[in-house]
Design a protein around this motif. Structure first.
Motif, mmCIF file in Angstrom:
data_model
loop_
_atom_site.group_PDB
_atom_site.id
_atom_site.type_symbol
_atom_site.label_atom_id
_atom_site.label_comp_id
_atom_site.label_asym_id
_atom_site.label_seq_id
_atom_site.Cartn_x
_atom_site.Cartn_y
_atom_site.Cartn_z
ATOM 1 N N CYS A 77 0.826 -1.220 0.000
ATOM 2 C CA CYS A 77 0.000 0.000 0.000
ATOM 3 C C CYS A 77 0.859 1.270 0.000
ATOM 4 N N SER A 79 2.894 2.759 2.063
ATOM 5 C CA SER A 79 2.856 3.741 3.143
ATOM 6 C C SER A 79 3.876 3.368 4.220
ATOM 7 N N TYR A 81 5.001 3.149 8.378
ATOM 8 C CA TYR A 81 4.393 2.971 9.697
ATOM 9 C C TYR A 81 5.476 2.764 10.750
ATOM 10 N N HIS A 92 -1.961 -0.575 7.883
ATOM 11 C CA HIS A 92 -2.948 -0.033 6.946
ATOM 12 C C HIS A 92 -3.623 -1.130 6.136
ATOM 13 N N CYS A 93 -2.814 -2.089 5.633
ATOM 14 C CA CYS A 93 -3.413 -3.106 4.743
ATOM 15 C C CYS A 93 -3.113 -4.538 5.188
#
Lengths: 114, 220
Positions: A77, A79, A81, A92-93
């Motif tokens: 995804c 992003s 973290y 997130h995913c």
């Protein structure tokens, strides 16, 4: 006592730089240590206090340890973290197709010399 | 007196990484394959090496370097049980080997080898941090240590190409889930090769021998 090995390594590198630059003494050392670098800051400081007494240039050297936050990246995804909260699984995913971007560093940042 | 700042901004491991890369290239040029063997103390590094070397020594010229904090028991054991040239390296209290110590060991061992095993100090933390210059890294995890080891020591399992699960002859006595263990290893390193073995009984040794033969024969 894995920190002691790293401290000895750091000291030998700093002493070499001190020698090459013909300084009188190293007064301060700033290190950057990642949150997931496996270095325990308190143990590292204890080892440093013990070891510095046995050096040529660093007997009065103050150690400043800057802890760097660990951040991971998710390839799925795309992003970032916080690694210490979510480890390998992206919050997130839920993908585990992730890798650490920063946080495992053990760096000698700078020294202050006279 | 004036205080001056010298900016270094370098990784503690940078010098070692450079000398390891240099050593790795020299070994590749000479056609020597160096295997860095890591595990916790007592996982069975020495007995696994003895079992492997006895199967491989008719086809390849093999040497062994044993690293320990003290004593030469491992070098003596390997020499006695395999007949291979072996040298003992002492780390003088340090819990790992670095590239420079590896180079010294190789010099002591001399030339004329196809395959050299470096048995690192038994420890799952420091040896993983210091690149020895080896052509590949392998680790041994033994059944009594538990199937959750890869979760507790991320670095070593994420950098090893080959993971042997030793002492499977003792599976019966321990609460060890082989499937879970393999899953935990692959969680750290999806491309790891995992081979369950018993160095004592000989299970799986053939598969490890094939693994090395495949690599070594490709190199020729």
């Amino acid at each position: 006592m894995h920190e002691l090995g790293i401290v000895m390594n750091v000291i030998s590198q700093v002493e070499k730089v001190a020698e090459e630059n013909k300084v009188n003494a190293v007064k301060a050392l700033t290190m950057e240590v990642g949150e997931v670098s496996s270095v325990v800051p308190d143990l590292f400081k204890d080892c440093f206090e013990w070891a510095k007494k046995r050096t040529k240039y660093m007997t009065d050297c103050e150690l400043d340890l800057v802890v760097l936050e660990a951040i991971s990246y998710c390839r799925d995804c795309k992003s970032n973290y916080k690694t210490t909260t979510y480890a390998k699984e992206c919050p997130h995913c839920k993908s585990v197709n992730t890798y650490l971007i920063t946080g495992n560093e053990i760096n000698i940042h700078d020294i202050k010399v006279i | 007196m004036e205080v001056k700042t010298i900016l270094l901004k370098k990784s503690v491991f940078e010098d070692n990484d450079l000398s390891a890369a240099k050593l790795r290239k020299e070994l590749a040029d000479k056609g020597v394959f160096l295997v860095n063997v890591m595990s916790s103390p007592g996982a069975g590094k020495t007995s696994t090496l003895v079992a492997l070397i006895n199967e491989l020594s008719s086809s390849y010229r093999i040497g062994v370097m044993e690293a320990d904090i003290d004593s030469d028991v491992d070098a003596v054991t390997v020499a006695k049980k395999t007949g291979c040239p072996s040298v003992q390296l002492h780390t003088d209290g340090m819990c790992h080997l670095d590239a420079e110590m590896t180079r010294q060991g190789l010099n002591e061992l001399g030339d004329g080898f196809d395959l050299i095993f470096l048995e690192n100090v038994g420890n799952l933390v420091c040896p993983a941090e210091y690149d020895t210059g080896a052509s590949m890294d392998m680790t041994i995890l033994s059944v009594p240590e538990g199937d959750d080891k890869p979760l507790k020591y991320p670095l070593i399992y994420s950098k090893c190409d080959l993971v042997l699960i030793n002492k499977i002859d003792a599976l019966h006595y321990f609460d060890f889930d082989l499937e879970k263990c393999e899953k935990n290893i692959l969680y750290r390193n999806p491309s790891a090769t995992i081979i369950p073995i018993s160095a004592r009984r000989g299970d799986g040794i053939g598969a490890v021998v094939q693994y090395f033969k495949k690599i070594l024969d490709q190199g020729e």
